[in-house]
Scaffold this motif. Structure first.
Motif, short mmCIF file in Angstrom:
data_model
loop_
_atom_site.label_atom_id
_atom_site.label_comp_id
_atom_site.label_asym_id
_atom_site.label_seq_id
_atom_site.Cartn_x
_atom_site.Cartn_y
_atom_site.Cartn_z
N PRO A 205 0.83 -1.20 0.00
CA PRO A 205 0.00 0.00 0.00
C PRO A 205 0.87 1.26 0.00
CG PRO A 205 0.10 -0.88 2.21
CD PRO A 205 0.85 -1.85 1.33
N VAL A 206 0.44 2.25 -0.74
CA VAL A 206 1.20 3.50 -0.80
C VAL A 206 1.12 4.25 0.53
CG1 VAL A 206 1.26 5.77 -1.90
CG2 VAL A 206 1.00 3.73 -3.31
N LEU A 207 0.00 4.14 1.21
CA LEU A 207 -0.17 4.82 2.49
C LEU A 207 -0.46 3.80 3.59
CD1 LEU A 207 -0.30 7.60 3.91
CD2 LEU A 207 -2.76 7.62 3.43
N PRO A 208 0.59 3.09 4.06
CA PRO A 208 0.36 2.10 5.13
C PRO A 208 0.12 2.80 6.46
CG PRO A 208 2.70 2.32 4.69
CD PRO A 208 2.00 3.18 3.67
N GLU A 209 -0.42 2.06 7.40
CA GLU A 209 -0.64 2.63 8.72
C GLU A 209 0.68 2.99 9.39
OE1 GLU A 209 -2.92 4.23 11.65
OE2 GLU A 209 -3.64 3.33 9.77
N GLU A 210 1.67 2.13 9.24
CA GLU A 210 3.01 2.39 9.76
C GLU A 210 4.00 2.43 8.60
OE1 GLU A 210 3.78 3.10 12.81
OE2 GLU A 210 1.79 2.70 13.69
N GLY A 211 4.87 3.43 8.60
CA GLY A 211 5.84 3.55 7.52
C GLY A 211 6.89 2.46 7.57
N ILE A 212 7.50 2.18 6.43
CA ILE A 212 8.51 1.13 6.35
C ILE A 212 9.93 1.71 6.38
CG2 ILE A 212 6.94 -0.35 5.07
CD1 ILE A 212 8.56 0.25 2.54
N GLY A 213 10.06 3.03 6.44
CA GLY A 213 11.38 3.65 6.50
C GLY A 213 11.83 4.15 5.13
N ALA A 214 12.69 5.17 5.17
CA ALA A 214 13.09 5.85 3.95
C ALA A 214 13.84 4.93 2.99
CB ALA A 214 13.96 7.06 4.30
N GLU A 215 14.82 4.18 3.49
CA GLU A 215 15.62 3.34 2.61
C GLU A 215 14.77 2.27 1.94
OE1 GLU A 215 16.37 4.16 5.64
OE2 GLU A 215 18.36 5.12 5.62
N ALA A 216 13.92 1.62 2.71
CA ALA A 216 13.09 0.56 2.14
C ALA A 216 12.08 1.12 1.14
CB ALA A 216 12.36 -0.20 3.25
N ALA A 217 11.47 2.26 1.48
CA ALA A 217 10.50 2.86 0.57
C ALA A 217 11.16 3.27 -0.74
CB ALA A 217 9.83 4.05 1.24
N LEU A 218 12.33 3.88 -0.62
CA LEU A 218 13.06 4.26 -1.83
C LEU A 218 13.42 3.04 -2.66
CD1 LEU A 218 15.52 7.04 -0.62
CD2 LEU A 218 13.84 7.27 -2.45
N ALA A 219 13.94 2.02 -2.02
CA ALA A 219 14.36 0.83 -2.76
C ALA A 219 13.19 0.20 -3.50
CB ALA A 219 15.01 -0.17 -1.80
N ASP A 220 12.03 0.11 -2.83
CA ASP A 220 10.88 -0.54 -3.45
C ASP A 220 10.30 0.29 -4.59
OD1 ASP A 220 11.03 -2.69 -1.76
OD2 ASP A 220 9.38 -2.10 -0.46
N LEU A 221 10.02 1.56 -4.32
CA LEU A 221 9.31 2.35 -5.32
C LEU A 221 10.21 2.80 -6.46
CD1 LEU A 221 7.27 2.38 -2.88
CD2 LEU A 221 6.34 4.41 -3.98
N VAL A 222 11.47 3.11 -6.16
CA VAL A 222 12.38 3.45 -7.26
C VAL A 222 12.61 2.21 -8.12
CG1 VAL A 222 14.72 4.16 -7.85
CG2 VAL A 222 13.46 5.36 -6.05
N ARG A 223 12.72 1.06 -7.49
CA ARG A 223 12.85 -0.18 -8.27
C ARG A 223 11.62 -0.38 -9.15
NH1 ARG A 223 12.44 -6.31 -5.80
NH2 ARG A 223 12.28 -7.36 -7.83
N ALA A 224 10.43 -0.16 -8.57
CA ALA A 224 9.20 -0.36 -9.35
C ALA A 224 9.15 0.56 -10.56
CB ALA A 224 7.98 -0.12 -8.46
N VAL A 225 9.47 1.84 -10.35
CA VAL A 225 9.40 2.80 -11.45
C VAL A 225 10.50 2.54 -12.47
CG1 VAL A 225 9.64 5.24 -12.03
CG2 VAL A 225 8.26 4.57 -10.08
N ALA A 226 11.69 2.19 -12.00
CA ALA A 226 12.81 1.99 -12.91
C ALA A 226 12.69 0.70 -13.70
CB ALA A 226 14.13 2.01 -12.14
N GLU A 227 12.29 -0.39 -13.05
CA GLU A 227 12.11 -1.64 -13.78
C GLU A 227 10.95 -1.52 -14.77
OE1 GLU A 227 11.68 -4.93 -11.15
OE2 GLU A 227 13.78 -4.93 -10.52
N GLY A 228 9.99 -0.67 -14.45
CA GLY A 228 8.83 -0.50 -15.31
C GLY A 228 8.90 0.75 -16.16
#
Length: 502
Positions: free
Chosen positions: A59-82
């Motif tokens: 989810p883009v807006l989770p109840e608890e954040g996953i942290g800056a490094e993890a969020a960057l790694a996941d979403l930048v990976r998603a946008v870059a791979e796609g």
């Protein structure tokens, strides 16, 4: 949330340290994702891309954040791979450039500092950088004008909108009539609609360019009144440049003003060799440029140049919290009248960094490289018996071509083969080609594959595999269509639902 609770800031003394660590995550992820994608586009088509992206981003807006490094790694990976990667030589569908690294780095600095370009106290030095940049661009477009000026915009669409707005405000008595070619960008028509102007009068084109005789007849038929003629220097589909000197002469004869949409072709001005292609541009009252096309800037990087800074007066606006009279009288620069927007990014910074880094000579070399590569690519198409280039000269850096097997079929069936070739390569993630309907040598309008070459480093040899892909995909598409035709007639051809893959 304060900086000490897990949300450190980008600015200030400590901001660069925070950015350094996070930027490393971004860069590592970008590099790995590009290798994973392995081409100019992700394979699998829209549904598969949506599935993979959602798995990493939701989810883009989770109840608890996953942290800056993890969020960057996941979403930048998603946008870059796609991503559709314009840095790949096989990504040539649109006026979508690969940004220069120096420009992207400047963009990071602008994002960290976050100046808002609507008042001096939010952008003291950034305002100076913008003034220097717009002055240089204005002088490039209107070298002989006594007081040229330019505005930074979000792109060609906004530049054209502001150009028509300024012309509307000058029109006496109104309403302003807009006259433009059938080749004009859709933003000209949209701007007229947004500004409450009559629908533009459309001038016939020949070979993708305004026909001067048709323009003369159109202006004669309007019977006077304020008129803005809009010409194009670099059409989106064909890269064609309207005959600007003739258009300027005709407009002047009827007392009409001239605006030129040079969003694509404007950067030819950087090259002494290529600038003559834009002869007559300096006779326009306003000119649109777009440096996130043939300028290698990250989006957005639009410009509207005007021959006389006085023409910008209608944009003046007073808001006491931004440009109070007494502040202006005391010497604080007034930035609010430099745009139809209020909050604006410091987009001039990346332009200024690029200009200063490369100089006019360096920019000229990049522009000339793209034009030369397109000419070489066109000759490579001509040398392939299975392919045919659209007759005529190359339009700036745009090459239109189609498979010969498409010509061997009736018009609609042939165009269907061309469309299927493009979609097949897209779905497989092997190439990103555009499509354009344009006049053929016999005067008939046909569907073409479009290669818009904006890569400042790719050589023509890097593009030759693209022709192999097109040839192979065309043979398969034609064979599948023949099989479907036999099946429809009671034969045993391939089923219509079969997806082709070169």
């Amino acid at each position: 949330m304060s900086a000490g609770t897990g949300a450190p800031l980008a600015g200030g003394v400590h901001g660069p340290g925070h950015l350094r660590a996070l930027t490393a995550v971004v860069l590592d992820t970008l590099e790995a994702a590009a290798r994973t994608r392995g081409g100019p586009l992700p394979a699998g088509g829209p549904d598969e891309v949506a599935r993979r992206t959602t798995a990493l981003a939701a989810p883009v807006l989770p109840e608890e954040g996953i942290g800056a490094e993890a969020a960057l790694a996941d979403l930048v990976r998603a946008v870059a791979e796609g991503a559709a990667d314009p840095a790949d030589p096989a990504c040539v569908a649109h006026l979508h450039c690969p940004p220069l690294a120096v420009a992207a780095a400047a963009e990071l600095a602008g994002a960290a500092l976050n100046p808002s370009m609507d008042s001096w106290d939010q952008a003291p030095a950034a305002g100076v950088i913008e003034e220097l940049t717009t002055a240089a661009l204005a002088r490039l477009v209107h070298p002989e004008a006594p007081a040229p000026d330019a505005l930074i915009t979000s792109g060609g669409t906004e530049s054209n909108l502001v150009a028509l707005l300024l012309a509307r405000e000058r029109a006496e008595p109104g309403p302003l009539r807009v006259v433009t070619g059938a080749n004009a960008h859709h933003s000209v028509h949209r701007a007229a609609w947004m500004l409450g102007l009559p629908a533009p009068a459309i001038v016939a084109c020949h070979d993708g360019r305004i026909d001067p005789a048709a323009l003369d007849r159109t202006l004669a038929g309007l019977g006077g009144g304020p008129v803005l003629v809009v010409a194009t220097a670099g059409t989106t589909d064909e890269g064609r440049i309207d005959p600007l000197p003739e258009i300027a002469r005709i407009a002047e004869r009827y007392g009409a003003e001239l605006h030129v949409d040079a969003a694509y072709g404007g950067p030819l001005l950087f090259s002494e060799r290529l600038a003559p292609r834009l002869a007559g541009l300096d006779r326009a009252v306003s000119v649109t440029l777009d440096l996130h096309k043939l300028g290698w800037q990250p989006v957005a990087a639009g410009v509207l140049a005007v021959a006389d800074t006085a023409r910008l007066a209608p944009l003046s606006l007073r808001a006491d919290y931004l440009n109070a009279d007494d502040d202006t009288e005391a010497g604080l620069p007034d930035l609010l009248g430099r745009s139809v927007r209020t909050t604006r990014r410091p987009d001039a910074l990346k332009m200024a960094v690029t200009f200063r880094a490369l100089g006019r000579r360096g920019l000229s070399e990049l522009v000339e490289h793209c034009v030369t590569t397109a000419e070489e690519f066109g000759r490579a198409v001509d040398a392939r018996p299975a392919l045919r280039r659209r007759p005529g000269a190359i339009g700036i850096s745009t090459v239109l071509f189609r498979p010969v097997v498409a010509d061997e079929r009736e018009a609609e069936a042939g165009d269907a083969v061309v469309a299927e070739v493009r979609r097949t390569l897209l779905m497989d993630g092997r190439a990103v080609l555009g499509r354009a309907v344009a006049e053929d040598g016999d005067g008939r309008r046909r569907l073409w594959l479009k290669a818009t070459l904006l890569h400042p480093a790719a050589a023509s040899a890097d593009l030759l595999p693209l022709l192999d892909l097109v040839t192979e995909a065309a043979e398969r598409a034609a064979a599948a269509e023949d099989g479907n035709s036999r099946s429809a007639a009671g034969g045993t051809g391939a089923p219509a639902a079969e997806r082709l893959s070169p």
